[in-house]
Design a protein around this motif. Structure first.
Motif, PDB file in Angstrom:
ATOM      1  N   PRO A 111      -1.058  -4.502 -10.765  1.00 15.21           N
ATOM      2  CA  PRO A 111      -1.408  -5.697 -10.305  1.00 15.21           C
ATOM      3  C   PRO A 111      -2.093  -5.452  -8.720  1.00 15.21           C
ATOM      4  O   PRO A 111      -1.250  -4.731  -8.213  1.00 15.21           O
ATOM      5  N   GLU A 112      -3.203  -5.498  -8.189  1.00 14.82           N
ATOM      6  CA  GLU A 112      -4.226  -5.556  -6.203  1.00 14.82           C
ATOM      7  C   GLU A 112      -3.267  -6.056  -5.966  1.00 14.82           C
ATOM      8  O   GLU A 112      -3.252  -7.397  -5.664  1.00 14.82           O
ATOM      9  N   ARG A 113      -3.016  -5.742  -4.366  1.00 16.44           N
ATOM     10  CA  ARG A 113      -1.955  -7.112  -3.311  1.00 16.44           C
ATOM     11  C   ARG A 113      -2.872  -6.417  -2.143  1.00 16.44           C
ATOM     12  O   ARG A 113      -2.771  -5.685  -1.620  1.00 16.44           O
ATOM     13  N   ALA A 114      -2.316  -7.415  -1.706  1.00 13.58           N
ATOM     14  CA  ALA A 114      -2.497  -8.094  -0.380  1.00 13.58           C
ATOM     15  C   ALA A 114      -1.924  -6.972   0.757  1.00 13.58           C
ATOM     16  O   ALA A 114      -1.362  -6.932   0.863  1.00 13.58           O
ATOM     17  N   MET A 115      -2.574  -5.822   1.900  1.00  6.76           N
ATOM     18  CA  MET A 115      -1.621  -5.368   2.814  1.00  6.76           C
ATOM     19  C   MET A 115      -0.625  -6.207   3.089  1.00  6.76           C
ATOM     20  O   MET A 115      -0.591  -7.245   3.361  1.00  6.76           O
ATOM     21  N   GLU A 126      17.917  -5.153  -0.437  1.00  7.49           N
ATOM     22  CA  GLU A 126      17.845  -5.096   0.550  1.00  7.49           C
ATOM     23  C   GLU A 126      16.247  -5.278   0.891  1.00  7.49           C
ATOM     24  O   GLU A 126      15.954  -3.782   0.398  1.00  7.49           O
ATOM     25  N   SER A 127      16.308  -5.912   1.804  1.00  5.78           N
ATOM     26  CA  SER A 127      14.466  -5.696   1.062  1.00  5.78           C
ATOM     27  C   SER A 127      13.898  -4.668   2.590  1.00  5.78           C
ATOM     28  O   SER A 127      14.794  -4.662   3.596  1.00  5.78           O
ATOM     29  N   CYS A 128      12.842  -3.754   2.589  1.00  6.03           N
ATOM     30  CA  CYS A 128      12.515  -2.607   2.840  1.00  6.03           C
ATOM     31  C   CYS A 128      10.553  -2.520   3.841  1.00  6.03           C
ATOM     32  O   CYS A 128       9.849  -3.435   2.831  1.00  6.03           O
ATOM     33  N   LEU A 129      10.590  -2.492   4.480  1.00  5.08           N
ATOM     34  CA  LEU A 129       9.128  -2.629   4.933  1.00  5.08           C
ATOM     35  C   LEU A 129       8.930  -1.163   4.658  1.00  5.08           C
ATOM     36  O   LEU A 129       8.864  -0.249   5.158  1.00  5.08           O
ATOM     37  N   PHE A 130       7.768  -1.080   3.871  1.00  5.36           N
ATOM     38  CA  PHE A 130       7.488   0.334   3.659  1.00  5.36           C
ATOM     39  C   PHE A 130       5.925   0.979   4.338  1.00  5.36           C
ATOM     40  O   PHE A 130       4.811  -0.466   4.040  1.00  5.36           O
ATOM     41  N   GLU A 131       5.317   1.321   5.570  1.00  8.88           N
ATOM     42  CA  GLU A 131       4.952   1.265   6.046  1.00  8.88           C
ATOM     43  C   GLU A 131       4.113   3.150   7.039  1.00  8.88           C
ATOM     44  O   GLU A 131       4.332   3.538   6.748  1.00  8.88           O
ATOM     45  N   VAL A 174      -0.657  -2.291  -6.173  1.00  6.97           N
ATOM     46  CA  VAL A 174      -1.466  -1.652  -5.443  1.00  6.97           C
ATOM     47  C   VAL A 174      -1.901  -2.038  -4.493  1.00  6.97           C
ATOM     48  O   VAL A 174      -2.364  -2.908  -4.224  1.00  6.97           O
ATOM     49  N   PHE A 175      -2.526  -1.040  -3.652  1.00  6.39           N
ATOM     50  CA  PHE A 175      -2.933  -1.649  -1.809  1.00  6.39           C
ATOM     51  C   PHE A 175      -3.906  -0.047  -2.064  1.00  6.39           C
ATOM     52  O   PHE A 175      -3.907   0.712  -2.044  1.00  6.39           O
ATOM     53  N   THR A 176      -4.480  -1.206  -0.969  1.00  8.29           N
ATOM     54  CA  THR A 176      -6.191   0.323  -0.563  1.00  8.29           C
ATOM     55  C   THR A 176      -6.503  -0.728   0.743  1.00  8.29           C
ATOM     56  O   THR A 176      -6.561  -1.833   1.535  1.00  8.29           O
ATOM     57  N   THR A 177      -5.807   0.874   1.524  1.00  6.93           N
ATOM     58  CA  THR A 177      -6.581   0.809   3.126  1.00  6.93           C
ATOM     59  C   THR A 177      -7.736   0.175   3.430  1.00  6.93           C
ATOM     60  O   THR A 177      -9.052   0.613   3.071  1.00  6.93           O
ATOM     61  N   GLY A 178      -7.715   0.300   4.466  1.00  6.26           N
ATOM     62  CA  GLY A 178      -9.345  -0.405   5.384  1.00  6.26           C
ATOM     63  C   GLY A 178      -9.429   1.012   6.402  1.00  6.26           C
ATOM     64  O   GLY A 178      -9.548   1.963   5.830  1.00  6.26           O
ATOM     65  N   ALA A 179     -10.058   0.511   7.037  1.00  6.88           N
ATOM     66  CA  ALA A 179     -10.867   1.810   8.087  1.00  6.88           C
ATOM     67  C   ALA A 179      -9.832   3.278   8.961  1.00  6.88           C
ATOM     68  O   ALA A 179      -9.600   3.600   9.092  1.00  6.88           O
ATOM     69  N   ALA A 182      -4.250   2.725   7.680  1.00  6.55           N
ATOM     70  CA  ALA A 182      -3.029   2.109   7.820  1.00  6.55           C
ATOM     71  C   ALA A 182      -2.688   1.184   6.112  1.00  6.55           C
ATOM     72  O   ALA A 182      -3.228   0.381   5.560  1.00  6.55           O
ATOM     73  N   TYR A 183      -0.959   1.169   5.966  1.00  3.72           N
ATOM     74  CA  TYR A 183      -0.899   0.626   4.840  1.00  3.72           C
ATOM     75  C   TYR A 183       0.681   0.113   5.536  1.00  3.72           C
ATOM     76  O   TYR A 183       1.353   0.528   5.829  1.00  3.72           O
ATOM     77  N   ALA A 184       0.599  -1.092   4.166  1.00  3.40           N
ATOM     78  CA  ALA A 184       1.948  -1.912   4.453  1.00  3.40           C
ATOM     79  C   ALA A 184       2.499  -2.565   3.640  1.00  3.40           C
ATOM     80  O   ALA A 184       1.402  -3.576   2.769  1.00  3.40           O
ATOM     81  N   PHE A 185       3.702  -2.736   2.412  1.00  5.32           N
ATOM     82  CA  PHE A 185       4.039  -3.360   1.783  1.00  5.32           C
ATOM     83  C   PHE A 185       5.066  -3.516   2.049  1.00  5.32           C
ATOM     84  O   PHE A 185       6.494  -3.122   2.747  1.00  5.32           O
ATOM     85  N   ARG A 186       5.944  -4.864   1.633  1.00  2.19           N
ATOM     86  CA  ARG A 186       7.725  -4.954   1.180  1.00  2.19           C
ATOM     87  C   ARG A 186       7.389  -4.666   0.021  1.00  2.19           C
ATOM     88  O   ARG A 186       7.793  -5.300  -0.615  1.00  2.19           O
ATOM     89  N   GLY A 187       9.051  -3.607  -0.485  1.00  4.45           N
ATOM     90  CA  GLY A 187       9.852  -3.483  -1.342  1.00  4.45           C
ATOM     91  C   GLY A 187      11.681  -3.574  -0.898  1.00  4.45           C
ATOM     92  O   GLY A 187      11.944  -4.643  -0.079  1.00  4.45           O
ATOM     93  N   ILE A 188      12.179  -3.074  -1.772  1.00  4.88           N
ATOM     94  CA  ILE A 188      13.285  -3.099  -1.985  1.00  4.88           C
ATOM     95  C   ILE A 188      13.953  -1.893  -1.214  1.00  4.88           C
ATOM     96  O   ILE A 188      13.149  -0.828  -1.101  1.00  4.88           O
ATOM     97  N   LYS A 189      15.584  -1.244  -0.305  1.00  6.00           N
ATOM     98  CA  LYS A 189      15.647  -0.355   0.047  1.00  6.00           C
ATOM     99  C   LYS A 189      16.153   0.409  -1.660  1.00  6.00           C
ATOM    100  O   LYS A 189      16.633  -0.131  -2.506  1.00  6.00           O
ATOM    101  N   PRO A 190      15.408   1.213  -2.053  1.00  2.53           N
ATOM    102  CA  PRO A 190      15.468   1.936  -3.581  1.00  2.53           C
ATOM    103  C   PRO A 190      17.064   2.282  -3.399  1.00  2.53           C
ATOM    104  O   PRO A 190      18.459   2.780  -2.106  1.00  2.53           O
TER     105      PRO A 190
END
Length: 280
Positions: A111-115, A126-131, A174-179, A182-190
Motif C-alpha cells: 500500500p501507498e502510505r503518507a510520509m 520497538e518503534s523506530c523512525l526511519f528518515e 510505499v512512500f513517495t518523496t516531495g520536492a 525527504a522520506y520518513a516513516f515509522r516501523g520497528i527496529k528489525p
C-alpha cells in the motif's frame, strides 16, 4: 582430437560436441561451466561416492522446492553467488548507494502510505523512525522517488511467512518523496533471524560449521524516473551477525546508525540514512 573421451582431454571433448549454430552466449557460458567443473573434479580427485552425495544433495534441493520455497535460490545465497552476480550487475560510482540482494520476501503492490505513517500493524517491537533523503550524485534532492520498504516483525518473521498470524501488509509500505527528496516513516527496529535451515541447505551449513542467521535489516527498493533502480537493505549497526551474514548481504556502507531514545517507559529508535541514486 579423436572425439573419444579421456581424462586429459575431457574439457575439449565435451565442448566440441556443441553445435555450430547455437546461441553464442550459451556456447560461451556452457564451455566455461565445463572447463571449471572438470578442473574442480580433477583438482580434488572427486570420488564416485562423493559425486553420488553431490547428486543426492541436488536432488533433495530440487524436491523441497515449491511455489512458497525456492531452495536453489537459498543455495545460491549461502554460497555467495547471489551477491556476486548482484555486485557484477550493479557496479556504481563510489558515491552511489550500494545494491544488495532482493531476498525472497518482497511482495509487489504494497500500500501507498503518507510520509510519517507507520508500516507496523501488529503492535509488536520497538518503534523506530526511519528518515533521510533521496539524492542524486551531486547531492540534489530527487522529487517523486518511490521507496518500497519491508521488514520482518519483532519475532523475526515476514508477514507472508505467517499469513494466519500477522496482518496483511504488516511492516510494508510505499512512500513517495516531495520536492525536498525527504522520506520518513515509522516501523520497528528489525531483529536478526535465521534463513530456512530445515532442508538440504541447512544441513550443508551445519556440515560447514556455519550458522543460518541474517543480521537485523530493513529492505528498500528505491526508484525514480531517469535513475537506476536501487535494491538494498540497511543494517542495524550493533548486530552480532554483521560480519557473518549467512547470505553475505552486508556491505559496510549499508550499516546504518540506530539512535536509542527513551520515551517515558517506552524505548524508541531513530535510524537516519540517505540514498544516492545514479542516473540512467
Amino acid at each position: 582430437m579423436t572425439g573419444f573421451f579421456s581424462e586429459d582431454t575431457s574439457v575439449e571433448t565435451v565442448n566440441a560436441r556443441m553445435g555450430a549454430d547455437i546461441d553464442p552466449r550459451m556456447a560461451e557460458v556452457f564451455a566455461a561451466v565445463i572447463k571449471h567443473t572438470h578442473a574442480l573434479v580433477k583438482e580434488i580427485g572427486l570420488t564416485q561416492a562423493e559425486w553420488e552425495q553431490v547428486i543426492g544433495f541436488l536432488t533433495a534441493t530440487g524436491q523441497i522446492c515449491s511455489d512458497e520455497r525456492q531452495e536453489f535460490i537459498l543455495l545460491s545465497d549461502v554460497m555467495g553467488l547471489s551477491m556476486l552476480v548482484d555486485a557484477i550487475n550493479n557496479r556504481r560510482p563510489e558515491a552511489a548507494t550500494e545494491n544488495t540482494v532482493l531476498g525472497p520476501f518482497h511482495v509487489a503492490g504494497a500500500p501507498e502510505r503518507a510520509m510519517g505513517e507507520t508500516i507496523s500493524l501488529d503492535g509488536k517491537g520497538e518503534s523506530c523512525l526511519f528518515e533521510g533523503r533521496v539524492l542524486d550524485l551531486d547531492g540534489q534532492p530527487i522529487e517523486g522517488a518511490r521507496i518500497d520498504v519491508w521488514s520482518d516483525n519483532a519475532d523475526g518473521f515476514y508477514d507472508v511467512q505467517q499469513p494466519e498470524v500477522q496482518p496483511k501488509w504488516n511492516n510494508r509500505g510505499v512512500f513517495t518523496t516531495g520536492a525536498d527528496g525527504a522520506y520518513a516513516f515509522r516501523g520497528i527496529k528489525p531483529v536478526s533471524y535465521p534463513i530456512p535451515d530445515d532442508g538440504p541447505v541447512g544441513k550443508l551449513l551445519a556440515a560447514l560449521g556455519r550458522h543460518p542467521y541474517r543480521p537485523a535489516h530493513i529492505h528498500f527498493i528505491v526508484t525514480a524516473p531517469g535513475f537506476d533502480t536501487l535494491v538494498t537493505h540497511t543494517f542495524a549497526g550493533e548486530d552480532d551477525y554483521l560480519t557473518s551474514d549467512a547470505v553475505f548481504g552486508v556491505k559496510q556502507s549499508l550499516v546504518a546508525p540506530y539512535e536509542r531514545r527513551e520515551d517515558g517507559a517506552e524505548t524508541t529508535w531513530r535510524s537516519p540514512f540517505d540514498f544516492s541514486l545514479t542516473r540512467v
